[in-house]
Motif scaffolding. Structure first.
Motif, PDB file in Angstrom:
ATOM      1  N   SER A 141       0.835  -1.198   0.000  1.00  0.00           N
ATOM      2  CA  SER A 141       0.000   0.000   0.000  1.00  0.00           C
ATOM      3  C   SER A 141       0.871   1.250   0.000  1.00  0.00           C
ATOM      4  O   SER A 141       2.015   1.255   0.474  1.00  0.00           O
ATOM      5  CB  SER A 141      -0.962  -0.011   1.172  1.00  0.00           C
ATOM      6  N   LEU A 142       0.302   2.322  -0.530  1.00  0.00           N
ATOM      7  CA  LEU A 142       1.054   3.547  -0.780  1.00  0.00           C
ATOM      8  C   LEU A 142       0.501   4.716   0.020  1.00  0.00           C
ATOM      9  O   LEU A 142      -0.699   4.801   0.283  1.00  0.00           O
ATOM     10  CB  LEU A 142       1.020   3.896  -2.268  1.00  0.00           C
ATOM     11  N   ALA A 143       1.391   5.627   0.395  1.00  0.00           N
ATOM     12  CA  ALA A 143       1.007   6.868   1.063  1.00  0.00           C
ATOM     13  C   ALA A 143       1.865   7.993   0.499  1.00  0.00           C
ATOM     14  O   ALA A 143       3.082   7.847   0.344  1.00  0.00           O
ATOM     15  CB  ALA A 143       1.204   6.762   2.573  1.00  0.00           C
ATOM     16  N   VAL A 144       1.221   9.109   0.177  1.00  0.00           N
ATOM     17  CA  VAL A 144       1.929  10.260  -0.378  1.00  0.00           C
ATOM     18  C   VAL A 144       1.731  11.460   0.542  1.00  0.00           C
ATOM     19  O   VAL A 144       0.595  11.802   0.887  1.00  0.00           O
ATOM     20  CB  VAL A 144       1.431  10.607  -1.794  1.00  0.00           C
ATOM     21  N   VAL A 145       2.838  12.080   0.926  1.00  0.00           N
ATOM     22  CA  VAL A 145       2.799  13.348   1.653  1.00  0.00           C
ATOM     23  C   VAL A 145       3.118  14.446   0.646  1.00  0.00           C
ATOM     24  O   VAL A 145       4.166  14.412  -0.002  1.00  0.00           O
ATOM     25  CB  VAL A 145       3.813  13.374   2.812  1.00  0.00           C
ATOM     26  N   ALA A 146       2.195  15.404   0.503  1.00  0.00           N
ATOM     27  CA  ALA A 146       2.369  16.493  -0.443  1.00  0.00           C
ATOM     28  C   ALA A 146       2.736  17.770   0.290  1.00  0.00           C
ATOM     29  O   ALA A 146       2.127  18.121   1.302  1.00  0.00           O
ATOM     30  CB  ALA A 146       1.094  16.701  -1.258  1.00  0.00           C
ATOM     31  N   VAL A 147       3.752  18.465  -0.232  1.00  0.00           N
ATOM     32  CA  VAL A 147       4.198  19.730   0.329  1.00  0.00           C
ATOM     33  C   VAL A 147       4.066  20.804  -0.739  1.00  0.00           C
ATOM     34  O   VAL A 147       4.595  20.658  -1.845  1.00  0.00           O
ATOM     35  CB  VAL A 147       5.667  19.649   0.803  1.00  0.00           C
ATOM     36  N   MET A 148       3.355  21.871  -0.406  1.00  0.00           N
ATOM     37  CA  MET A 148       3.196  23.001  -1.310  1.00  0.00           C
ATOM     38  C   MET A 148       4.309  24.017  -1.076  1.00  0.00           C
ATOM     39  O   MET A 148       4.702  24.271   0.072  1.00  0.00           O
ATOM     40  CB  MET A 148       1.839  23.682  -1.090  1.00  0.00           C
ATOM     41  N   PHE A 149       4.782  24.613  -2.159  1.00  0.00           N
ATOM     42  CA  PHE A 149       5.783  25.679  -2.081  1.00  0.00           C
ATOM     43  C   PHE A 149       5.168  26.955  -2.635  1.00  0.00           C
ATOM     44  O   PHE A 149       4.639  26.964  -3.747  1.00  0.00           O
ATOM     45  CB  PHE A 149       7.023  25.313  -2.901  1.00  0.00           C
ATOM     46  N   GLU A 150       5.257  28.025  -1.845  1.00  0.00           N
ATOM     47  CA  GLU A 150       4.764  29.321  -2.303  1.00  0.00           C
ATOM     48  C   GLU A 150       5.956  30.205  -2.679  1.00  0.00           C
ATOM     49  O   GLU A 150       7.092  29.958  -2.262  1.00  0.00           O
ATOM     50  CB  GLU A 150       3.910  29.991  -1.226  1.00  0.00           C
ATOM     51  N   ASN A 151       5.687  31.232  -3.480  1.00  0.00           N
ATOM     52  CA  ASN A 151       6.747  32.141  -3.896  1.00  0.00           C
ATOM     53  C   ASN A 151       7.352  32.834  -2.688  1.00  0.00           C
ATOM     54  O   ASN A 151       6.643  33.300  -1.796  1.00  0.00           O
ATOM     55  CB  ASN A 151       6.193  33.189  -4.864  1.00  0.00           C
ATOM     56  N   GLY A 152       8.673  32.882  -2.671  1.00  0.00           N
ATOM     57  CA  GLY A 152       9.361  33.517  -1.558  1.00  0.00           C
ATOM     58  C   GLY A 152      10.858  33.538  -1.807  1.00  0.00           C
ATOM     59  O   GLY A 152      11.317  33.664  -2.953  1.00  0.00           O
ATOM     60  N   VAL A 208      -4.564   5.002  -2.655  1.00  0.00           N
ATOM     61  CA  VAL A 208      -3.410   5.715  -2.111  1.00  0.00           C
ATOM     62  C   VAL A 208      -3.868   6.650  -0.992  1.00  0.00           C
ATOM     63  O   VAL A 208      -4.820   7.414  -1.162  1.00  0.00           O
ATOM     64  CB  VAL A 208      -2.696   6.530  -3.210  1.00  0.00           C
ATOM     65  N   ARG A 209      -3.203   6.586   0.149  1.00  0.00           N
ATOM     66  CA  ARG A 209      -3.463   7.531   1.233  1.00  0.00           C
ATOM     67  C   ARG A 209      -2.760   8.847   0.907  1.00  0.00           C
ATOM     68  O   ARG A 209      -1.547   8.869   0.687  1.00  0.00           O
ATOM     69  CB  ARG A 209      -2.913   6.990   2.559  1.00  0.00           C
ATOM     70  N   TRP A 210      -3.518   9.947   0.898  1.00  0.00           N
ATOM     71  CA  TRP A 210      -2.950  11.264   0.617  1.00  0.00           C
ATOM     72  C   TRP A 210      -2.967  12.134   1.868  1.00  0.00           C
ATOM     73  O   TRP A 210      -3.967  12.209   2.578  1.00  0.00           O
ATOM     74  CB  TRP A 210      -3.737  11.963  -0.492  1.00  0.00           C
ATOM     75  N   PHE A 211      -1.834  12.791   2.117  1.00  0.00           N
ATOM     76  CA  PHE A 211      -1.677  13.723   3.227  1.00  0.00           C
ATOM     77  C   PHE A 211      -1.088  15.015   2.665  1.00  0.00           C
ATOM     78  O   PHE A 211       0.102  15.057   2.326  1.00  0.00           O
ATOM     79  CB  PHE A 211      -0.751  13.144   4.297  1.00  0.00           C
ATOM     80  N   VAL A 212      -1.906  16.042   2.532  1.00  0.00           N
ATOM     81  CA  VAL A 212      -1.452  17.332   2.010  1.00  0.00           C
ATOM     82  C   VAL A 212      -1.205  18.258   3.196  1.00  0.00           C
ATOM     83  O   VAL A 212      -2.142  18.601   3.924  1.00  0.00           O
ATOM     84  CB  VAL A 212      -2.489  17.946   1.054  1.00  0.00           C
ATOM     85  N   LEU A 213       0.054  18.635   3.402  1.00  0.00           N
ATOM     86  CA  LEU A 213       0.384  19.472   4.549  1.00  0.00           C
ATOM     87  C   LEU A 213      -0.228  20.860   4.378  1.00  0.00           C
ATOM     88  O   LEU A 213      -0.210  21.441   3.298  1.00  0.00           O
ATOM     89  CB  LEU A 213       1.900  19.572   4.712  1.00  0.00           C
ATOM     90  N   LYS A 214      -0.757  21.384   5.484  1.00  0.00           N
ATOM     91  CA  LYS A 214      -1.449  22.677   5.442  1.00  0.00           C
ATOM     92  C   LYS A 214      -0.480  23.848   5.354  1.00  0.00           C
ATOM     93  O   LYS A 214      -0.797  24.877   4.745  1.00  0.00           O
ATOM     94  CB  LYS A 214      -2.324  22.847   6.691  1.00  0.00           C
ATOM     95  N   ASP A 215       0.670  23.748   6.011  1.00  0.00           N
ATOM     96  CA  ASP A 215       1.651  24.820   5.956  1.00  0.00           C
ATOM     97  C   ASP A 215       2.543  24.647   4.732  1.00  0.00           C
ATOM     98  O   ASP A 215       2.686  23.533   4.200  1.00  0.00           O
ATOM     99  CB  ASP A 215       2.498  24.838   7.226  1.00  0.00           C
ATOM    100  N   TYR A 216       3.136  25.744   4.308  1.00  0.00           N
ATOM    101  CA  TYR A 216       3.880  25.742   3.055  1.00  0.00           C
ATOM    102  C   TYR A 216       5.370  25.973   3.286  1.00  0.00           C
ATOM    103  O   TYR A 216       5.780  26.561   4.285  1.00  0.00           O
ATOM    104  CB  TYR A 216       3.361  26.847   2.116  1.00  0.00           C
ATOM    105  N   SER A 217       6.162  25.502   2.334  1.00  0.00           N
ATOM    106  CA  SER A 217       7.565  25.874   2.265  1.00  0.00           C
ATOM    107  C   SER A 217       7.689  26.974   1.212  1.00  0.00           C
ATOM    108  O   SER A 217       6.730  27.303   0.518  1.00  0.00           O
ATOM    109  CB  SER A 217       8.424  24.660   1.906  1.00  0.00           C
ATOM    110  N   GLU A 218       8.892  27.536   1.081  1.00  0.00           N
ATOM    111  CA  GLU A 218       9.098  28.615   0.116  1.00  0.00           C
ATOM    112  C   GLU A 218      10.056  28.175  -0.981  1.00  0.00           C
ATOM    113  O   GLU A 218      10.926  27.322  -0.787  1.00  0.00           O
ATOM    114  CB  GLU A 218       9.661  29.865   0.808  1.00  0.00           C
ATOM    115  N   VAL A 219       9.887  28.805  -2.139  1.00  0.00           N
ATOM    116  CA  VAL A 219      10.771  28.579  -3.275  1.00  0.00           C
ATOM    117  C   VAL A 219      10.820  29.882  -4.069  1.00  0.00           C
ATOM    118  O   VAL A 219       9.841  30.642  -4.081  1.00  0.00           O
ATOM    119  CB  VAL A 219      10.259  27.404  -4.150  1.00  0.00           C
ATOM    120  N   SER A 220      11.943  30.148  -4.701  1.00  0.00           N
ATOM    121  CA  SER A 220      12.046  31.385  -5.474  1.00  0.00           C
ATOM    122  C   SER A 220      11.487  31.190  -6.883  1.00  0.00           C
ATOM    123  O   SER A 220      11.424  30.068  -7.398  1.00  0.00           O
ATOM    124  CB  SER A 220      13.505  31.842  -5.558  1.00  0.00           C
ATOM    125  N   LYS A 221      11.083  32.289  -7.502  1.00  0.00           N
ATOM    126  CA  LYS A 221      10.577  32.229  -8.871  1.00  0.00           C
ATOM    127  C   LYS A 221      11.644  31.706  -9.820  1.00  0.00           C
ATOM    128  O   LYS A 221      11.345  30.964 -10.765  1.00  0.00           O
ATOM    129  CB  LYS A 221      10.089  33.609  -9.315  1.00  0.00           C
TER     130      LYS A 221
END
Length: 249
Positions: A141-152, A208-221
């Motif tokens: 079985s599979l589990a995915v942790v998703a991390v969003m990156f916002e502009n920063g 697939v178990r999905w876990f989308v983290l609520k807080d974000y990391s940063e990435v540059s344009k």
């Protein structure tokens, strides 16, 4: 999803996502784009027939408040083995030893890879970059942790990966990313949205178990543009129908 079917999808995960080998040509543009995936190969039928496909738009209409939703128990203790350009994303393969624990079960971290723009949406919003940390339990079985990156600001760890990433599809190189650096890709706060979904690439296997983290990391344009330039096009599957599913938080 039946265990036998899930084991098959896990095998395909190992031979495709991990090794960069694919059973049929698919992509994000032209006649191989996401709208055609389900017709490219019988093994990809779930891409068009599945009822619990990923990604989705996470919004207040489908969120259910759940008391006592257990935190994800992260144990990322091993470094990266290599970084590969598999033609669909840039993927970092992880040495054995790292895992998360959810539902009383350990899921070993196999790899993480990136999508631009993000595949999952939050309140209809796409983010510049999304990372998927792909885990597999002993039962397949599979589990995915998703991390969003916002502009920063520039992301130092992303920068280290980009310096190693091959610019030619099918190439891979050794990657000295440490466990500490991998942990730094995650936001400090790890509250999450949870839902049942699928792989976001063929064969689009569900269960697939999905876990989308609520807080974000940063990435540059500039870092996002470099990734986009390497792939030559966006690599996000559009959001899929939610149907009867709910998102837990």
């Amino acid at each position: 999803m039946k265990l036998a079917s899930l084991m098959i999808s896990s095998t395909m995960l190992a031979t495709s996502l991990l090794a960069g080998v694919h059973h049929a040509h698919w992509g994000y543009t032209g006649h191989e784009d996401p709208t055609h995936w389900g017709d490219l190969n019988p093994k990809y039928a779930e891409c068009k027939l599945g009822g619990s496909q990923s990604p989705i738009n996470i919004n207040k209409d489908i969120i259910v408040e759940t008391k006592g939703l257990a935190p994800i128990d992260f144990h990322y203790t091993s470094g990266a083995a290599e970084v590969i350009n598999n033609g669909h994303s840039v993927q970092v393969n992880i040495k054995p030893g790292s895992f998360i624990k959810v539902d009383g079960k350990e899921f070993e971290l196999k790899q993480f890879h990136f999508h631009t723009p993000s595949e999952n949406q939050i309140d209809g919003k796409n983010f510049p970059l999304e990372a998927h940390f792909v885990h597999q339990a002993k039962d397949g079985s599979l589990a995915v942790v998703a991390v969003m990156f916002e502009n920063g600001k520039e992301n130092e760890i992303i920068n280290k990966i980009w310096k190693k990433m091959p610019h030619e599809a099918g190439k891979k190189v050794a990657c000295g990313l440490s466990a500490e650096m991998i942990n730094e890709l995650l936001p400090k706060e790890k509250a999450y949205y949870r839902f049942d979904g699928s792989l976001t690439t063929p064969p689009c296997s569900e269960g697939v178990r999905w876990f989308v983290l609520k807080d974000y990391s940063e990435v540059s344009k500039d870092e996002v543009n470099e990734f986009l330039h390497t792939l030559h096009h966006p690599n996000n599957r559009p959001v899929q129908p939610v149907n009867a599913r709910k998102v837990l938080q």
